[in-house]
Design a protein around this motif. Structure first.
Motif, PDB file in Angstrom:
ATOM      1  N   ARG A  36       1.472 -12.146 -13.832  1.00 41.18           N
ATOM      2  CA  ARG A  36       2.370 -11.091 -14.301  1.00 41.18           C
ATOM      3  C   ARG A  36       3.753 -11.147 -13.661  1.00 41.18           C
ATOM      4  O   ARG A  36       4.779 -11.118 -14.348  1.00 41.18           O
ATOM      5  N   TYR A  38       7.472  -0.523 -16.973  1.00 40.75           N
ATOM      6  CA  TYR A  38       6.427   0.489 -16.827  1.00 40.75           C
ATOM      7  C   TYR A  38       5.025  -0.103 -16.988  1.00 40.75           C
ATOM      8  O   TYR A  38       4.081   0.349 -16.329  1.00 40.75           O
ATOM      9  N   ASP A  39       4.872  -1.088 -17.826  1.00 41.84           N
ATOM     10  CA  ASP A  39       3.571  -1.738 -17.973  1.00 41.84           C
ATOM     11  C   ASP A  39       3.191  -2.498 -16.701  1.00 41.84           C
ATOM     12  O   ASP A  39       2.039  -2.450 -16.264  1.00 41.84           O
ATOM     13  N   THR A  40       4.158  -3.185 -16.104  1.00 45.59           N
ATOM     14  CA  THR A  40       3.902  -3.887 -14.846  1.00 45.59           C
ATOM     15  C   THR A  40       3.587  -2.891 -13.735  1.00 45.59           C
ATOM     16  O   THR A  40       2.683  -3.122 -12.922  1.00 45.59           O
ATOM     17  N   THR A  90      12.959  -4.993 -20.175  1.00 45.86           N
ATOM     18  CA  THR A  90      12.979  -3.721 -20.882  1.00 45.86           C
ATOM     19  C   THR A  90      12.183  -2.679 -20.102  1.00 45.86           C
ATOM     20  O   THR A  90      11.453  -2.998 -19.163  1.00 45.86           O
ATOM     21  N   GLU A  91      12.341  -1.453 -20.521  1.00 45.16           N
ATOM     22  CA  GLU A  91      11.599  -0.367 -19.872  1.00 45.16           C
ATOM     23  C   GLU A  91      10.101  -0.537 -20.072  1.00 45.16           C
ATOM     24  O   GLU A  91       9.320  -0.233 -19.171  1.00 45.16           O
ATOM     25  N   PHE A  92       9.710  -1.032 -21.241  1.00 47.00           N
ATOM     26  CA  PHE A  92       8.286  -1.223 -21.522  1.00 47.00           C
ATOM     27  C   PHE A  92       7.658  -2.207 -20.540  1.00 47.00           C
ATOM     28  O   PHE A  92       6.583  -1.961 -20.002  1.00 47.00           O
ATOM     29  N   ILE A  93       8.319  -3.330 -20.310  1.00 47.17           N
ATOM     30  CA  ILE A  93       7.790  -4.327 -19.378  1.00 47.17           C
ATOM     31  C   ILE A  93       7.719  -3.751 -17.965  1.00 47.17           C
ATOM     32  O   ILE A  93       6.741  -3.953 -17.241  1.00 47.17           O
ATOM     33  N   ARG A 104       2.268   0.073 -14.141  1.00 43.80           N
ATOM     34  CA  ARG A 104       0.934   0.601 -14.429  1.00 43.80           C
ATOM     35  C   ARG A 104      -0.151  -0.365 -13.984  1.00 43.80           C
ATOM     36  O   ARG A 104      -1.134   0.026 -13.358  1.00 43.80           O
ATOM     37  N   GLN A 105       0.041  -1.645 -14.290  1.00 44.40           N
ATOM     38  CA  GLN A 105      -0.944  -2.644 -13.872  1.00 44.40           C
ATOM     39  C   GLN A 105      -1.026  -2.749 -12.358  1.00 44.40           C
ATOM     40  O   GLN A 105      -2.111  -2.888 -11.800  1.00 44.40           O
TER      41      GLN A 105
END
Length: 88
Positions: free
Chosen positions: A80, A7-9, A2-5, A11-12
């Motif tokens: 991750r 963008y979170d990856t 998903t887009e959330f995963i 960002r990290q």
């Protein structure tokens, strides 16, 4: 994925890049300011006087923080990225 995963990856990953580069950049900044102050006080304008100490300071800090950098990157990769790649 998903887009959330995604963008979170991302960002990290960017945060880890900042954490890893911070010690060397701080060493270069402090050394550069100290050498610049020395040059301003003595009126010595030699280019190698700024380059060589900065390079030496960055190499020393890199050597001292290699373990931290390696642990951080391998931790990010195994915790991750590998689950994301294996999961889909």
């Amino acid at each position: 994925m998903t887009e959330f995963i995604f963008y979170d990856t991302l960002r990290q990953g960017l945060w880890i890049a900042v954490m890893i580069s911070l010690p060397m950049l701080t060493a270069a900044l402090v050394t550069g300011v100290a050498i610049g102050l020395f040059q301003a006080l003595t009126s010595i304008q030699e280019m190698t006087l700024t380059f060589v100490p900065k390079l030496a300071a960055m190499l020393v800090v890199f050597w001292m923080t290699m373990g931290f950098m390696t642990e951080t990157l391998t931790g990010f990769f195994t915790d991750r990225l590998v689950p994301i790649i294996a999961g889909g």
